[in-house]
Scaffold this motif. Structure first.
Motif: not given
Length: 173
Positions: A78-81, A105-108, A171-173
């Protein structure tokens, strides 16, 4: 009674710190519940000069990465701002070009990616795919509080960003 610019800035800073503490509390809640291990990413800097009482002069040494990164139970990253504003909108540009590149990059790579944001009193998790398509979805490069409602998350003493409210985006990804 009108606030001075200094008072307004102080108020925004205080609200920003409170918002960050609520996100930090969520990370602690998830860790204690065995749901996720998510940590705040430290700013890249080095100490130039040390003073008494823990104060120092520092210098940034690189670009800021996404605010939070970690692992969800089951192994997904998981990565978020985390962004908040006291105005009626949040601009897409609050996520820097470097942060956008990192988040892409994290998303892909298959991570759960998004932006935890707060506009006035509405707190939400906007999935990265929707953040990127802001112009297509809303006709402009910002989102209003009323539009943020579709992504709203519960706030039971912390920002429960892993649980979308009824009718949330999922879902966010």
């Amino acid at each position: 009674m009108a606030f001075s610019k200094k008072a307004r800035n102080r108020s925004n800073t205080d609200r920003g710190r409170l918002f960050e503490r609520l996100v930090d509390q969520a990370c602690l809640f998830y860790r204690n519940g065995g749901v996720a291990m998510i940590e705040k990413t430290p700013e890249p800097f080095r100490v130039v000069e040390k003073y008494d009482a823990g104060f120092f002069k520092g210098r940034f040494t690189g670009h800021a990465q996404p605010d939070y990164k970690g692992t969800l139970k089951g192994g997904r990253a998981i990565a978020f701002e985390a962004k908040m504003t006291g105005t009626d909108r949040i601009k897409k540009s609050v996520v820097t070009d470097f942060q956008t590149a990192c988040m892409n990059y994290h998303y892909h790579m298959g991570a759960y990616v998004g932006v935890v944001c707060m506009i006035k009193n509405t707190v939400a998790f906007v999935p990265w795919s929707d953040w990127l398509r802001m112009k297509e979805l809303f006709g402009r490069q910002y989102i209003l509080e009323k539009e943020l409602l579709r992504y709203q998350v519960p706030t039971p003493g912390f920002v429960d960003f892993l649980r979308q409210s009824e009718g949330g985006a999922g879902d966010a990804g």
